[in-house]
Write an enzyme that holds these catalytic residues in place. Structure first.
Site, mmCIF file in Angstrom:
data_model
loop_
_atom_site.group_PDB
_atom_site.id
_atom_site.type_symbol
_atom_site.label_atom_id
_atom_site.label_comp_id
_atom_site.label_asym_id
_atom_site.label_seq_id
_atom_site.Cartn_x
_atom_site.Cartn_y
_atom_site.Cartn_z
ATOM 1 N N HIS A 1 -5.289 14.339 -9.892
ATOM 2 C CA HIS A 1 -5.429 12.880 -10.208
ATOM 3 C C HIS A 1 -4.457 12.351 -11.328
ATOM 4 O O HIS A 1 -4.088 11.120 -11.426
ATOM 5 C CB HIS A 1 -6.956 12.433 -10.557
ATOM 6 C CG HIS A 1 -7.778 12.629 -9.265
ATOM 7 N ND1 HIS A 1 -7.732 11.735 -8.504
ATOM 8 C CD2 HIS A 1 -8.829 13.741 -9.288
ATOM 9 C CE1 HIS A 1 -8.863 12.118 -7.524
ATOM 10 N NE2 HIS A 1 -9.486 13.208 -7.923
ATOM 11 N N ASP B 1 1.020 -1.143 -0.137
ATOM 12 C CA ASP B 1 -0.220 0.057 0.115
ATOM 13 C C ASP B 1 0.788 1.309 -0.044
ATOM 14 O O ASP B 1 1.792 1.440 0.987
ATOM 15 C CB ASP B 1 -0.996 0.027 1.193
ATOM 16 C CG ASP B 1 -1.984 1.113 0.979
ATOM 17 O OD1 ASP B 1 -2.920 0.852 0.528
ATOM 18 O OD2 ASP B 1 -1.544 2.235 1.750
ATOM 19 N N ASN C 1 -2.659 13.000 -4.506
ATOM 20 C CA ASN C 1 -3.779 13.358 -5.229
ATOM 21 C C ASN C 1 -4.261 14.829 -4.988
ATOM 22 O O ASN C 1 -4.785 15.378 -5.978
ATOM 23 C CB ASN C 1 -4.954 12.209 -5.095
ATOM 24 C CG ASN C 1 -4.798 11.190 -6.115
ATOM 25 O OD1 ASN C 1 -4.252 11.108 -7.200
ATOM 26 N ND2 ASN C 1 -5.492 9.896 -5.645
ATOM 27 N N ASP D 1 -2.156 8.971 -11.003
ATOM 28 C CA ASP D 1 -2.205 7.821 -11.941
ATOM 29 C C ASP D 1 -0.622 7.641 -12.318
ATOM 30 O O ASP D 1 -0.284 6.609 -12.404
ATOM 31 C CB ASP D 1 -2.740 8.320 -13.193
ATOM 32 C CG ASP D 1 -4.177 8.197 -12.993
ATOM 33 O OD1 ASP D 1 -5.010 7.903 -11.956
ATOM 34 O OD2 ASP D 1 -5.164 8.795 -13.865
ATOM 35 N N GLU E 1 -4.800 2.208 -4.243
ATOM 36 C CA GLU E 1 -3.124 2.469 -4.137
ATOM 37 C C GLU E 1 -2.803 0.908 -3.618
ATOM 38 O O GLU E 1 -1.572 1.110 -3.331
ATOM 39 C CB GLU E 1 -2.819 3.557 -3.448
ATOM 40 C CG GLU E 1 -3.102 3.589 -1.920
ATOM 41 C CD GLU E 1 -4.515 3.801 -1.424
ATOM 42 O OE1 GLU E 1 -4.551 4.538 -0.303
ATOM 43 O OE2 GLU E 1 -5.392 4.258 -2.424
#
EC number: 2.7.7.65
Length: 564
Positions: free
Chosen positions: A449, A436, A444, A453, A479
């Protein structure tokens, strides 16, 4: 046991299907169709060729039968004359005129040349030479007791020869030639002085010499090709002749001469005008006699090599056919002629005929079918290829996360279960790593965003590069990532997890212009070695719990146990 065999067969079929692929199967199907269509076309060609050969032989047989029938008529006449001659030798007619002819012969037999005529309107004259000239010939002799009977028999045969000879006959000349120095012929000798020349012209011909008891032991009818006895006439002739014997004594030869031009005319008349092809007549030694083609009246279209091939083929049968380059040559031996009739059919003539039209149509149909088949193959091959690419693309999208290019959650679980079962079967360890990313929500929120990504894609690449060949990685959440390590112990899995952590933490990545960040991750590790449990979901849940322990301990850590 039956279940295992079924599974093995299914596995084998799947492997074969993967190896062949839809494109290969389409290719194979079209190749089979093309082969079968070509095979069927070839079979039709074979049947058509057999029909063509039969047609050629039938045409030749019709002409040969017509020619044979006419020649048989002349041979039958010759046999009839020989039988009449034999009867006359044994039992001559007791006519005064015949006795007078014998007396006249005795009076003139010493003369250099002589002629005996009874009645020009009823019979033919007997023309002869002296005893002295007869004695000079090896085959000639007047030393026989039936010489008088032979003179009268010759006069009787002369009467029959006059009746048998007509202008519509193929025969140009019919004659009886005696070894005793005289002859009877349907072609009169106008001057007595010409008798010796003509007589010696007869007795030196092959058709006379060939009937000696040594040359013709069976005393059968024979055919000869020779030049005429008249020096002024250079046209070759075909002569049919038969020996005249009585009481084992050879008296002479009965013969009929047929000019080659007459046989040529009859050959042309016997041919159907609507049929192509050239007919040629050869003697027993394959010497060319005549042809039905006006362009080759005295020619020979066969070279020595081809004549040798033809002679070799004729040794084994009385009829047949042979291909010579672009020509088909059929042949048949005649029953009443010592020779062979040949039919030559060229490729151009065959193309213009019925069989040529059928062959062209068959070839065009095959070419059209093959062209359509190839076009269909190309179209279907493209369609199948495009569908296969589309299917592969859809399958990949169904199994992978498009952003990270790793397996998605569903695909990862599908992969994990059989791997866990396989490790359990072979008693190999099976480990799971949960990953994680730390502070991902903050990235973010701060950078957007798109930056998030890019972070996910960057992290997925680093995770993939840290794994072994047999390991499987997937994205199971926003994530969160999961790594399956078949055959890896807890210690080995922890080492892989540490390697992933270091790679993620060591590399900075460019987020925006002149802006870089460093990311970290918390990792939890579990293994079947701990409890002997190979259930993937249980192991994943355990690794996930340890991941949150790592986050609670300060993040950027690896927890391989509940206490570390």
């Amino acid at each position: 046991m039956q279940h295992e065999t079924k599974m093995e067969n299914q596995s084998w079929l799947k492997k074969l299907a993967r190896r062949l692929g839809p494109g290969h199967i389409v290719n194979l199907c079209f190749i089979v169709v093309l082969l079968f269509s070509t095979l069927l076309t070839w079979r039709e060609v074979v049947v058509l060729e057999d029909a063509y050969i039969s047609s050629q032989r039938n045409h030749l047989e019709n002409v040969a039968n017509a020619l044979d029938k006419h020649l048989q008529y002349n041979v039958d006449k010759l046999i009839f004359l020989r039988n009449g001659m034999r009867e006359a030798l044994v039992a001559p007619l007791d006519f005064t005129s015949l006795r007078d002819a014998v007396t006249e012969f005795e009076q003139h037999r010493d003369e250099h040349a002589w002629q005996i005529e009874l009645n020009r309107r009823r019979t033919l004259s007997v023309n002869g030479v002296s005893d002295a000239l007869v004695s000079e010939g090896n085959l000639l002799s007047r030393e026989n007791e039936s010489l008088d009977n032979e003179i009268t028999a010759a006069l009787e045969v002369g009467y029959l020869l006059r009746l048998a000879h007509n202008s519509s006959s193929m025969v140009e000349q019919a004659m009886y030639v005696s070894r005793a120095g005289f002859y009877v012929s349907t072609q009169p000798t106008l001057f007595t002085r010409n008798v010796p020349t003509r007589y010696y012209g007869y007795v030196t011909q092959p058709w006379f010499i060939g009937h000696s008891q040594r040359e013709n032991r069976h005393r059968a009818v024979r055919w000869f090709t020779s030049q005429p006895e008249h020096a002024s006439n250079t046209e070759p002739q075909v002569t049919v002749s038969v020996p005249v014997d009585s009481n084992n004594y050879w008296y002479g030869v009965l013969g009929m001469s047929i000019p080659v031009r007459t046989m040529q005319q009859f050959l042309r008349n016997a041919i159907d005008k609507n049929l192509d092809g050239e007919y040629q007549l050869y003697d027993s030694k394959l010497r060319f006699l005549t042809s039905s083609n006006p362009d080759h009246p005295t020619g020979n279209i066969f070279d020595p090599r081809e004549l040798a091939l033809l002679a070799q083929a004729m040794e084994h049968d009385t009829r047949g056919g042979i291909r010579m380059d672009s020509r088909y040559v059929s042949w048949e031996r005649l029953d009443h002629f010592d020779g062979v009739l040949v039919r030559v059919h060229t490729l151009s003539e065959g193309v213009r005929g019925d069989f040529g039209s059928i062959s062209i149509a068959l070839t065009l149909l095959w070419a059209l079918f093959t062209t359509m088949l190839l076009i269909s193959w190309y179209v279907i091959r493209r369609m199948v290829s495009n569908m296969y690419v589309l299917q592969s693309s859809l399958q990949w999208q169904a199994w992978h996360d498009t952003l990270t290019r790793l397996y998605n959650r569903g695909a990862l679980f599908e992969k994990a279960r059989p791997l866990a079962k396989l490790c359990q079967t072979h008693q190999h360890p099976f480990s799971v790593i949960q990953v994680d990313l730390d502070h991902f929500k903050a990235i973010n929120d701060r950078f957007g965003h798109q930056a998030g990504d890019r972070v996910l894609s960057h992290a997925a690449g680093l995770i993939s590069s840290s794994l072994r060949a047999q390991d499987v990685a997937g994205r199971v959440g926003g994530e969160e990532f999961c790594v399956i390590l078949p055959g890896a112990s807890l210690t080995e899995a922890a080492e892989v997890a540490e390697r992933i952590r270091l790679k993620l933490n060591e590399k900075e990545m460019l987020i925006a212009k002149s802006t870089t960040i460093r990311i970290s991750a918390s990792l939890g590790v579990s293994s079947s070695e701990e409890t002997g449990d190979y259930d993937f979901e249980q192991l994943q849940s355990l690794a996930d719990r340890r991941l949150y322990l790592a986050k609670q301990a300060g993040r950027n850590r690896v927890f391989a146990s509940d206490n570390a």
